[in-house]
Motif scaffolding. Structure first.
Motif, mmCIF file in Angstrom:
data_model
loop_
_atom_site.group_PDB
_atom_site.id
_atom_site.type_symbol
_atom_site.label_atom_id
_atom_site.label_comp_id
_atom_site.label_asym_id
_atom_site.label_seq_id
_atom_site.Cartn_x
_atom_site.Cartn_y
_atom_site.Cartn_z
ATOM 1 N N LYS A 12 0.826 -1.364 0.115
ATOM 2 C CA LYS A 12 -0.056 0.083 0.025
ATOM 3 C C LYS A 12 0.989 1.372 0.026
ATOM 4 C CE LYS A 12 -4.103 -2.058 2.340
ATOM 5 N NZ LYS A 12 -5.112 -1.791 3.497
ATOM 6 N N PRO A 13 0.832 2.050 -1.003
ATOM 7 C CA PRO A 13 0.033 1.885 -2.074
ATOM 8 C C PRO A 13 0.661 1.064 -3.177
ATOM 9 C CG PRO A 13 1.077 3.864 -2.341
ATOM 10 C CD PRO A 13 1.456 3.375 -0.814
ATOM 11 N N ASN B 170 1.322 1.345 -9.110
ATOM 12 C CA ASN B 170 0.719 1.602 -10.116
ATOM 13 C C ASN B 170 1.449 2.555 -11.512
ATOM 14 O OD1 ASN B 170 -1.500 -0.094 -9.384
ATOM 15 N ND2 ASN B 170 -2.447 1.737 -8.257
ATOM 16 N N ASP C 19 -4.139 -1.519 -9.256
ATOM 17 C CA ASP C 19 -4.701 -2.102 -7.588
ATOM 18 C C ASP C 19 -4.530 -3.592 -7.608
ATOM 19 O OD1 ASP C 19 -4.212 0.680 -6.635
ATOM 20 O OD2 ASP C 19 -6.537 0.990 -7.077
#
Length: 425
Positions: free
Chosen positions: A92-93, A96, A125
């Motif tokens: 997380k994150p 991407n 994600d």
């Protein structure tokens, strides 16, 4: 400063022989006899190998560092004799973008004590149908693509992702899971599910998606890699695909070849993993798949969790088992010492094959002029696996307490000792 690893049984050029290894300026300077150095490691009676390669680990960093960090995860890898690992992107994150991925690559290098290769997500994600900029992710340091932890549910999404991955010469490493057949299960779909009154996971959740993806891989020409294969049917599909020339490889995890559902005696979350432990027939098929070449290599799927996440019933506990620190010793003890596989075969599955099939340079073999990434194991002294010795934050393995052979004495990365067994300190 130079080091000489002297008198060990060395896995070199795919065979075992008594020889010495000279290390200078972080690289292997020579392999042979009558060598001298500033310092010596006496490896008499020990096994000396290329640093092991594990292309499936979860380091939870950033965002989930209460479970694991790059530092603790890489120390666990070193404790197990691994010098190169591939870290999944379920953090997380999720990385991407090229900027996020690049930051992870920098942190891996800065905080890790072993070489950490970074996967990029296959879709945004990891659980969407939005395909990412693979070229930018590759330029930022991604060595392969994976949504591990999630199966790609939409066939068109997987088809387009494979097309784009093929153009960018990136491997698609897939967690095969059809959610409509997975049915929120927690254990394999036979008697144990009924015995413990737990929802079952159908093997069809794995096998049907592998069948779909093999057809898509045939159409796109992408290198399709199946993570943690767990069933005989999955192997049958992959075996047929290989014979037909489809560019497919697969891995098996230590827990799936060392355990079956028969080993689950109570509703114990330490035996909850995804894919789940399957039948004894599936377990034997995985070993046979290694021996006949259908399974290409072994990867741990090291999945650490906080203690409270692996308590209570399987129903609510997290999926996952740690593997970095128990992999070699458990496999050596249960497979090599029992005569099921040879030591050379085991070492090939943990070094040469993953490096070759993922086109990795500078790892998997002992080569003069290449980085001195080396593991040294004690095959002779029995040792009990103990929680107190684990370097990982995660202690979630049912193998604790086992008496094993093949414990790590030294792990060397770029000529530096990054793990040294206390008994030989």
């Amino acid at each position: 400063m130079s080091w000489l690893i002297k008198g060990g049984l060395v896995f070199y050029n795919d065979i075992l022989s008594l020889t010495d290894i000279l290390i200078s300026e972080g690289k292997i300077a020579a392999i042979g006899h009558n060598l001298t150095a500033d310092h010596e490691i006496d490896a008499t009676g020990l096994l000396v190998t290329p640093g092991l390669v594990d292309l499936h680990v979860h380091y939870r960093d950033p965002g989930l560092t209460y479970k694991e960090t790059v530092t603790t995860g890489s120390k666990a890898a070193a404790h197990g004799g691994f010098t190169t690992v591939g870290a999944m992107p379920n953090v997380k994150p999720v990385p991407n973008t090229a900027a996020l991925l690049s930051k992870m690559v920098v942190e891996n290098h800065k905080k890790g004590v072993v070489h950490i290769l970074q996967y990029a997500p296959l879709t945004k994600d990891e659980n969407s149908d939005e395909i990412l900029d693979y070229q930018a992710l590759k330029e930022a340091g991604a060595f392969a693509l994976s949504n591990d932890g999630f199966g790609v549910q939409n066939a068109e999404t997987m088809y387009k992702a494979m097309q784009k991955a093929a153009v960018n010469n990136l491997i698609v490493a897939a967690h095969a899971q059809d959610d409509s057949l997975f049915n929120k299960g927690v254990i394999n779909e036979v008697d144990k599910a009924e015995k413990f009154n737990l929802p079952a996971i159908s093997e069809l959740a794995e096998t049907t998606q592998i069948a779909r993806d093999l057809l898509l891989a045939a159409k796109t020409g992408v290198h399709y890699h199946v993570c943690h294969v767990s069933t005989k049917t999955s192997l049958d599909l992959i075996r047929i695909a290989k014979k037909r020339g489809i560019n497919v490889t697969c891995e098996v995890a230590p827990h799936h070849i060392l355990l079956s559902q028969d080993d689950i005696l109570t509703d114990d979350p330490y035996y909850k993993m995804n894919p789940p432990l399957r039948s004894k027939d599936d377990q034997m098929a995985l070993i046979e798949g290694l021996l006949d070449g259908t399974v290409d290599f072994i990867a741990t799927d090291h999945a650490p969790h906080a203690a409270y996440e692996k308590e209570g019933s399987m129903l609510n506990a997290a999926f996952g088992i740690t593997g970095s620190e128990t992999c070699f010793s458990m496999l050596y003890t249960k497979l090599v010492k029992t005569g099921i596989v040879s030591l050379e075969q085991l070492l090939t599955w943990l070094t040469v094959r993953p490096a070759d099939l993922f086109n990795l340079k500078h790892c998997g073999r002992l080569v003069v002029g290449e980085p001195a990434d080396i593991a040294i194991f004690d095959l002779n002294q029995p040792h009990q696996l103990q929680i107190s010795e684990y370097q990982s934050k995660g202690k979630n393995t049912p193998f604790t307490g086992n008496i094993v052979y093949g414990t790590t004495a030294y792990t060397i990365v770029d000529g530096n000792i990054v793990y040294q067994r206390k008994e030989v300190a």
